[in-house]
Design a protein around this motif. Structure first.
Motif, mmCIF file in Angstrom:
data_model
loop_
_atom_site.group_PDB
_atom_site.id
_atom_site.type_symbol
_atom_site.label_atom_id
_atom_site.label_comp_id
_atom_site.label_asym_id
_atom_site.label_seq_id
_atom_site.Cartn_x
_atom_site.Cartn_y
_atom_site.Cartn_z
ATOM 1 N N ARG A 148 20.680 16.244 -65.224
ATOM 2 C CA ARG A 148 21.570 15.952 -66.354
ATOM 3 C C ARG A 148 20.775 15.574 -67.609
ATOM 4 O O ARG A 148 21.070 16.062 -68.699
ATOM 5 C CB ARG A 148 22.527 14.825 -65.973
ATOM 6 N N LEU A 151 18.796 18.666 -69.063
ATOM 7 C CA LEU A 151 19.565 19.644 -69.824
ATOM 8 C C LEU A 151 19.796 19.208 -71.263
ATOM 9 O O LEU A 151 20.108 20.042 -72.117
ATOM 10 C CB LEU A 151 20.905 19.901 -69.130
ATOM 11 N N ARG A 152 19.660 17.910 -71.541
ATOM 12 C CA ARG A 152 19.820 17.408 -72.910
ATOM 13 C C ARG A 152 18.476 17.062 -73.544
ATOM 14 O O ARG A 152 18.433 16.474 -74.618
ATOM 15 C CB ARG A 152 20.706 16.162 -72.909
ATOM 16 N N GLU A 189 25.268 20.919 -70.466
ATOM 17 C CA GLU A 189 25.045 19.832 -69.510
ATOM 18 C C GLU A 189 26.349 19.404 -68.862
ATOM 19 O O GLU A 189 26.411 19.173 -67.641
ATOM 20 C CB GLU A 189 24.387 18.650 -70.228
#
Length: 656
Positions: A148, A151-152, A189
């Motif tokens: 998580r 993805l950012r 995300e």
């Protein structure tokens, strides 16, 4: 059997026909056990009221597709590192996410996720998307929830930027700016959160109830939608070989395309590049879900065309119309076959009874010149066009009336503004009319709300009119139209969505955004009572044949058994297995659906320590002798089993 129902923004959170459909399906299939895996879309949805789960739902698992990522905060993740990953994990992430980003951008082809007709190019892009998607899933499975934050992270944004600048990508993504890429990474995300959830388990039985833990212990995954809801089903198939069924009454890709830019992405980043990237992702995800699913059940031919356009193999598609409850409209529908004088007398008596009970006449009987529109007021319903059409109807039929019944309050500023415009236009076009100088004026157009004293039920709304109108410019499956058909009412509809498929020649259909044609059809029916009655009776017969709860539940009962017989769990269904290419061929029963019998069925057969006072025993399996009995009973044949043999049990203590 045990079935996992996968939803996104629907059951058991929201309200609406799709949620009601899920509830009816679960209650109609009481002989099967269900586990519900629900993804919520907003904090408001998750904090709202949930549906009451039926008794055959063993577990409810929930997860959010909104809010900040769990684990390390997004600000820290963007500072440089890919979450909590080490060097090796970061390299795996960059390779997998690079493949997915290249597929979303359409690298090397210029299609940006839109099929071009070149099967080789489309297939290559789909393969890259699948490689990136499943690579990220395996990374999350091996290394926890760090996906998580990754993805950012800044590396993810740089990978997206490189993919957008690669040769052959969609022209719209070339202009993507940093804030656009940040918005896309945030939305990706959220959409990919199911990859790192703890829903999958290891297949071992839980000591608490004897059921397998997570999706590893289910027999079938049933995803309601081809978007993020299908992701857990895709991973269950890849990891455990669980067959996947996808049902769509509103195609997820279509919903994304119809959404406005303000609704699809953050208002500050609603650019063409963002819309192109998110649209391509939704399409690639739908294509992968359709490709890996064993069966796809669209709710109508309109949805089926969208699925075929998005890459669904035609051989996997099987239309199953949504089931709706016809009971509330039974009395109204039966009036279609009764003499008109008898119907009028019965209506007057009913109105008098209601007036005496409430102290005021709350419902007007249909007078042969009343049009009814029912639904949620929003721009796609084109009530502005309906009001202009009704102005022509009033000139041809002076006594005509129009009742606009809202089934739900306007949601959002745009919908509320549109409702205000409609009310203002109605007041402008149709001033209040009075019979004489001392009477109170009344407008021929009324805005009423379902559930109020004037319209207690939907049957009251349709019963007060002789013609039901649908004026939408955009529509999926027209639920109010089916309710009008159950009520035996003649209908005038615009040719959008699945309207022609639902009507099937039992009503009048006109082009959308054509008030003149809409008015002419309404006038024709208002002037011809006999034609109205014929069309209403034919419409009710068609609705009872195709759109009832019973036919829907029966169809899915047969589909579940077919999935278990042709694609048993683990029998070459796993993605990438050697037998995956042969899974389309019928397979023998390697594990019969009756081998796992819910506890309430086996309550009478459990030995000491099994059932107590007829209560279900979790995880109890029926003796092998009962399986032929149940198979024979289901087929309507006598059981070829002697009494002596019927008393014997499998030495292993479980059914074959």
């Amino acid at each position: 059997m045990r079935i996992a129902l996968l939803t996104e923004g629907g059951y058991p959170y929201a309200r609406g026909e799709a949620v009601v459909w899920c509830d009816r399906l679960l209650r109609g299939l009481g002989g099967h056990e269900f586990e519900v895996y629900a993804l919520s879309r907003s904090a408001r949805q998750e904090s709202g009221r949930r549906c009451e789960l039926p008794g055959n739902v063993r577990r409810l698992h929930t997860a959010a597709l909104w809010g900040a990522a769990a684990g390390r905060g997004s600000a820290e993740a963007r500072a440089g590192s890919s979450g909590s990953y080490g060097r090796r994990e970061r390299r795996r992430f960059e390779e997998c996410f690079g493949e997915l980003a290249a597929a979303v951008c359409g690298a090397g082809r210029g299609g940006g996720g839109v099929p071009t007709g070149d099967e080789a190019a489309d297939g290559l892009l789909a393969d890259r998307f699948a490689a990136g998607l499943y690579g990220l899933a395996e990374l999350a499975r091996d290394c926890g929830t760090g996906l998580r934050a990754a993805l950012r992270s800044e590396p993810a944004v740089r990978i997206l930027q490189s993919a957008c600048r690669a040769p052959g990508t969609l022209r719209a993504v070339h202009s993507a700016r940093v804030r656009d890429l940040l918005a896309v990474s945030e939305r990706l995300e959220r959409a990919l959160r199911p990859l790192s959830l703890d829903w999958y388990g290891d297949g071992q039985e839980d000591e608490a109830d004897g059921c397998g833990r997570g999706l590893a212990g289910v027999d079938v995954c049933h995803a309601v939608g081809g978007g993020p809801a299908a992701l857990p089903g895709l991973l269950a198939k890849r990891f455990f070989g669980t067959p996947l069924l996808i049902t769509e009454y509103g195609v997820r890709v279509r919903e994304h395309y119809l959404a406005s830019a303000a609704d699809a992405v953050a208002p500050a980043a609603a650019g063409a590049a963002v819309r192109a990237l998110l649209g391509s992702f939704q399409r690639q995800l739908a294509r992968e879900a359709y490709t890996q699913a064993q069966l796809i059940t669209p709710g109508n031919i309109h949805a089926r065309r969208w699925q075929e356009r998005c890459g669904a193999p035609r051989g996997k598609l099987r239309t199953v119309y949504p089931g709706m409850d016809a009971a509330p409209f039974a009395e109204l529908g039966e009036e279609a076959g009764r003499p008109r004088s008898e119907v009028t007398t019965a209506r007057k008596a009913k109105v008098e009874v209601r007036s005496g009970a409430s102290g005021a006449g709350t419902r007007r009987a249909a007078d042969g010149a009343t049009l009814v529109w029912a639904g949620r007021i929003e721009p796609s319903k084109d009530l502005i066009g309906l009001l202009h059409a009704f102005a022509d109807v009033r000139q041809a039929v002076p006594g005509a009336r129009l009742r606009i019944v809202t089934t739900a309050p306007a949601h959002g500023n745009e919908a509320r503004e549109y409702e205000s415009r409609c009310r203002a236009l109605a007041a402008q076009l149709f001033p209040d009319e009075a019979a004489d100088s001392v009477a109170v004026g009344e407008n021929p157009v009324s805005f009423e709300e379902l559930g109020t004293p004037s319209v207690p039920t939907a049957a009251d709304a349709y019963g007060a009119g002789c013609v039901v109108v649908l004026s939408s410019s955009v529509e999926g499956f027209p639920v109010p139209l089916v309710e009008a058909m159950f009520s035996g009412r003649a209908t005038v509809s615009t040719d959008v969505g699945a309207v022609c498929e639902v009507i099937g020649g039992t009503g009048l259909v006109v082009p959308s955004r054509n008030p003149r044609a809409l008015a002419d059809s309404c006038i024709a029916l208002l002037r011809d009572p006999e034609r109205r009655e014929r069309l209403g009776a034919a419409a009710r017969a068609r609705a009872l044949e195709l759109f009832t709860v019973e036919q829907n539940v029966a169809a899915f009962r047969a589909i579940y058994l077919e999935l278990m017989s042709r694609w048993p769990v683990g029998a070459g269904n796993a993605v990438g297995s050697a037998a995956a290419g042969e899974a389309e061929e019928p397979l023998p029963f390697s594990r019969p659906p009756e081998s796992h019998v819910p506890g309430r069925w086996a309550a009478g057969t459990a030995g000491p320590g099994g059932s107590h006072a007829g209560r279900p025993v979790p995880g109890v399996r029926a003796p092998v002798a009962l399986v032929p009995l149940m198979l024979s009973a289901a087929a309507g044949r006598p059981a070829l089993l002697s009494a002596a043999h019927a008393g014997s049990e499998d030495p292993r203590g479980e059914g074959r």
